[in-house]
Motif scaffolding. Structure first.
Motif, mmCIF file in Angstrom:
data_model
loop_
_atom_site.group_PDB
_atom_site.id
_atom_site.type_symbol
_atom_site.label_atom_id
_atom_site.label_comp_id
_atom_site.label_asym_id
_atom_site.label_seq_id
_atom_site.Cartn_x
_atom_site.Cartn_y
_atom_site.Cartn_z
ATOM 1 N N THR A 1 48.606 47.977 50.710
ATOM 2 C CA THR A 1 47.479 47.666 49.882
ATOM 3 C C THR A 1 47.334 48.562 48.441
ATOM 4 O O THR A 1 48.365 49.068 48.138
ATOM 5 C CB THR A 1 46.290 48.508 50.881
ATOM 6 O OG1 THR A 1 46.615 50.010 50.812
ATOM 7 C CG2 THR A 1 46.377 48.073 52.288
ATOM 8 N N HIS B 1 44.378 44.490 45.748
ATOM 9 C CA HIS B 1 44.831 43.545 46.716
ATOM 10 C C HIS B 1 45.785 43.914 47.557
ATOM 11 O O HIS B 1 46.486 44.814 47.214
ATOM 12 C CB HIS B 1 44.849 42.023 46.043
ATOM 13 C CG HIS B 1 46.121 42.188 45.278
ATOM 14 N ND1 HIS B 1 47.391 42.343 45.629
ATOM 15 C CD2 HIS B 1 45.997 41.861 43.832
ATOM 16 C CE1 HIS B 1 48.093 42.153 44.588
ATOM 17 N NE2 HIS B 1 47.372 42.133 43.573
ATOM 18 N N ASP B 2 45.852 43.331 48.769
ATOM 19 C CA ASP B 2 46.955 43.798 49.654
ATOM 20 C C ASP B 2 48.124 43.119 49.119
ATOM 21 O O ASP B 2 48.042 42.157 48.288
ATOM 22 C CB ASP B 2 46.757 43.254 51.027
ATOM 23 C CG ASP B 2 45.346 43.921 51.672
ATOM 24 O OD1 ASP B 2 45.271 44.832 51.019
ATOM 25 O OD2 ASP B 2 45.167 43.389 52.850
#
Length: 199
Positions: A39, A43-44
């Motif tokens: 993560t 954003h992931d």
């Protein structure tokens, strides 16, 4: 290319009562995958592990009564840091810097012990715990890797699992960008899906 997961195939054939003479009678299929997931404050992200190699030494044994002997004498896995690819060059460079790839070019796992914990009545699936030393950026910790093995209809074997790593445990500062305004989380998860079949 051989892998850590060739060992698990050996376990399955051991349970079936077959004595394996050579590990090179089996191969990792191309559809096998390994990823690192994480993560960030933005954003992931997911990176693919595009290369890894291993050394395996074992004495195959057969099922003896209700007990299963461990045929694996030693096992090691090596992942070149620069084989971890996100598809984004800037992110990859920051990842390699965080993992100190110039000084420690490889992530390594050395098995200490492997244990079959459960099997089904048909001996077509099992749960394994693989204990060993994981070394990242020059720091080593003992971990236990849980693995699920399943026999497929075509006779191949599928091994799956995941393991969460806190990068702080390995003295790794998560990579950042934009003067630190974007920063990766310290927890990452290694996810694998390996298929093994007779060569």
């Amino acid at each position: 290319m051989k892998s850590l997961f060739t060992t698990f195939l050996i376990f399955l054939f051991t349970i079936s009562g077959n004595v394996l003479a050579q590990s090179n009678s089996y191969e990792i299929l191309k559809k096998s995958t390994m990823q690192v997931e994480g993560t960030s404050t933005l954003h992931d992200w997911t990176s693919d592990v595009e290369e890894f190699s291993s050394y395996i030494k074992f004495d195959a044994t057969t099922l003896e009564g209700d007990s299963i002997s461990n045929p694996v004498q030693s096992l090691s896995l090596t992942i070149p840091v620069k084989s971890i690819k996100s598809g984004k060059g800037g992110m990859d460079r920051r990842t390699y810097d965080a993992l100190k790839s110039d000084d420690f070019p490889n992530i390594m796992f050395q098995m200490n012990n492997a244990e079959i914990t459960t099997t089904d009545s048909a001996l077509t699936s099992m749960e394994l715990n693989v204990e060993g030393n994981l070394t990242i950026a020059g720091t080593s910790n003992t971990i236990t890797l849980p693995v699920t093995g399943e026999k497929q209809e075509d006779g191949s074997f599928k091994f799956t699992g995941e393991y969460e790593i806190n990068m702080k445990d390995y003295n790794v500062d998560p990579p950042s960008a934009m003067l630190g305004t974007i920063k990766a989380g310290e927890m990452v998860t290694v996810v694998f899906e390996m298929y093994v079949a007779k060569s």
